[in-house]
Design an enzyme around this catalytic site. Structure first.
Site, PDB file in Angstrom:
ATOM      1  N   ASP A 266       0.863  -1.183   0.000  1.00 29.45           N
ATOM      2  CA  ASP A 266       0.000   0.000   0.000  1.00 29.45           C
ATOM      3  C   ASP A 266       0.895   1.226   0.000  1.00 29.45           C
ATOM      4  OD1 ASP A 266      -2.299   1.683   0.332  1.00 29.45           O
ATOM      5  OD2 ASP A 266      -1.905   1.789   2.477  1.00 29.45           O
ATOM      6  N   SER A 267       0.300   2.364  -0.289  1.00 25.63           N
ATOM      7  CA  SER A 267       1.044   3.618  -0.252  1.00 25.63           C
ATOM      8  C   SER A 267       1.541   3.926   1.166  1.00 25.63           C
ATOM      9  CB  SER A 267       0.142   4.759  -0.724  1.00 25.63           C
ATOM     10  OG  SER A 267      -1.034   4.799   0.068  1.00 25.63           O
TER      11      SER A 267
ATOM     12  N   GLU B  60      -5.552   8.987   9.776  1.00 27.85           N
ATOM     13  CA  GLU B  60      -4.145   8.996  10.183  1.00 27.85           C
ATOM     14  C   GLU B  60      -3.942   9.746  11.492  1.00 27.85           C
ATOM     15  OE1 GLU B  60      -1.715   9.820   6.772  1.00 27.85           O
ATOM     16  OE2 GLU B  60      -2.003   7.718   6.203  1.00 27.85           O
TER      17      GLU B  60
ATOM     18  N   CYS C 179      -4.506  -1.055  -2.054  1.00 27.64           N
ATOM     19  CA  CYS C 179      -4.528   0.406  -2.137  1.00 27.64           C
ATOM     20  C   CYS C 179      -5.487   0.781  -3.264  1.00 27.64           C
ATOM     21  CB  CYS C 179      -3.112   0.907  -2.449  1.00 27.64           C
ATOM     22  SG  CYS C 179      -3.004   2.678  -2.721  1.00 27.64           S
TER      23      CYS C 179
ATOM     24  N   CYS D 248     -11.090   3.012  -0.447  1.00 29.67           N
ATOM     25  CA  CYS D 248      -9.756   3.413   0.009  1.00 29.67           C
ATOM     26  C   CYS D 248      -9.482   2.621   1.277  1.00 29.67           C
ATOM     27  CB  CYS D 248      -9.739   4.905   0.302  1.00 29.67           C
ATOM     28  SG  CYS D 248      -8.273   5.465   1.182  1.00 29.67           S
TER      29      CYS D 248
ATOM     30  N   HIS E  66      -8.115   3.277   3.942  1.00 29.25           N
ATOM     31  CA  HIS E  66      -8.299   3.929   5.239  1.00 29.25           C
ATOM     32  C   HIS E  66      -9.759   3.923   5.691  1.00 29.25           C
ATOM     33  CE1 HIS E  66      -4.299   5.375   4.496  1.00 29.25           C
ATOM     34  NE2 HIS E  66      -4.285   6.169   5.542  1.00 29.25           N
TER      35      HIS E  66
HETATM   36  N1  DGL Z   1      -3.878   3.872   0.349  1.00 26.84           N
HETATM   37  C1  DGL Z   1      -4.561   4.931  -0.366  1.00 26.84           C
HETATM   38  C2  DGL Z   1      -5.796   4.338  -1.040  1.00 26.84           C
HETATM   39  O1  DGL Z   1      -6.277   3.284  -0.681  1.00 26.84           O
HETATM   40  C3  DGL Z   1      -4.928   6.098   0.528  1.00 26.84           C
HETATM   41  C4  DGL Z   1      -3.759   6.935   0.975  1.00 26.84           C
HETATM   42  C5  DGL Z   1      -3.048   7.605  -0.175  1.00 26.84           C
HETATM   43  O2  DGL Z   1      -3.554   8.602  -0.751  1.00 26.84           O
HETATM   44  O3  DGL Z   1      -1.960   7.150  -0.518  1.00 26.84           O
HETATM   45  O4  DGL Z   1      -6.299   4.919  -1.971  1.00 26.84           O
END
Ligand code: DGL
Length: 272
Positions: free
Chosen positions: A11-12, A153, A74, A187, A189
């Site tokens: 993931d990012s 976050e 992600c 997403c 999160h």
């Molecule tokens: N992990 C990203 C997503 O699921 C969210 C956080 C980001 O913008 O990197 O889209």
């Protein structure tokens, strides 16, 4: 390729751990190698080219661990780089878009589906295109919710928190007005805001969690390819990040929904 190899998940940042939580519940005997690009998060506000470059570096790092499958946990990567990864990777791949869309079209009763994600995810229309391919009659309403990532976050996620409730109302009002009966949490999160979103949308609106759907789909793919581990001892994931691992435990605990002893290592992702 051996069935004893690990599943690579990336993931990012650390949001993808919400998908790892589902993997640990569904497939406790599978070894997970997780990479979170904490040094370059967020991806959701970046250009297509940058997201693609980062996605391939992340996948290349996981391949150095001989993973038997790669999962982009992600929404942004799956939306912007998913097809390229699927075509180019030498191991089975899944992102979050296809499995989640598949479940959403089966859940909706009135044919009105809401999609929430980062700006990049919504800008790519990945979910909308997939949903309408699966069922051309569905109506899809998309909403970028960039502040949700910051709320999560910063731990501002409680259903009774005034700030959480305000932001949820601001982003979700349009979808509520359109009377969607299903919302894709597009997403990684967003599952942490599930209660607050559900309070606002009402309990009759189904919230589809991309982490859970993706873990279920990955289990199916591995089963079909005879790649599920036959070792029946529970495994602990191995974690890698691209920024300092300081503070990893508390954030990881939030996304994983449990405290555990973590092995976390910092790597230089620009090498891959
Ligand atoms: N992990 C990203 C997503 O699921 C969210 C956080 C980001 O913008 O990197 O889209």
């Amino acid at each position: 390729m051996s069935s004893q190899n690990a599943i690579g998940v990336f993931d990012s940042g650390l949001g993808g751990l919400s998908a790892v939580k589902e993997f640990m519940n569904l497939l406790p005997n599978e070894k997970i190698v997780y990479f979170g690009d904490t040094g370059r998060v967020p991806y959701g506000t970046r250009s297509r080219d940058t997201i693609r470059k980062y996605a391939f570096q992340d996948a290349n790092f996981l391949l150095t661990h001989d993973v038997k499958m790669i999962v982009a946990a992600c929404g942004t990567v799956s939306s912007v780089a998913g097809s390229a990864l699927e075509q180019k990777l030498s191991v089975p791949y899944t992102g979050v878009v296809n499995p989640t869309a598949y479940t959403a079209v089966r859940k909706t009763k009135n044919g009105k589906i809401g999609v929430i994600g980062t700006a990049a995810t919504v800008g790519s229309h990945s979910y909308k295109l997939r949903l309408q391919k699966l069922d051309p009659s569905v109506e899809v309403f998309e909403q970028a919710c960039p502040l949700f990532v910051s709320l999560v976050e910063n731990g501002i996620i409680h259903r009774d928190d005034q700030i959480t409730r305000l932001v949820v109302r601001r982003y979700m009002a349009e979808l509520k007005e359109q009377e969607v009966d299903t919302v894709i949490l597009g997403c990684t999160h967003f599952p942490l805001l599930r209660e607050a979103i559900s309070d606002y949308m009402g309990e009759d609106v189904a919230l589809v969690d991309s982490g859970f759907e993706t873990a279920s789909y990955a289990a199916k793919v591995l089963g079909e390819k005879n790649l599920l581990s036959d070792d029946d001892t529970p495994k602990t994931p191995e974690f890698f990040v691209s920024d300092t691992p300081d503070g990893f435990e508390s954030v990881a605990g939030l996304f994983l929904g449990r405290d555990m002893v973590h092995s976390v290592t910092q790597i230089d992702i620009e090498q891959y």
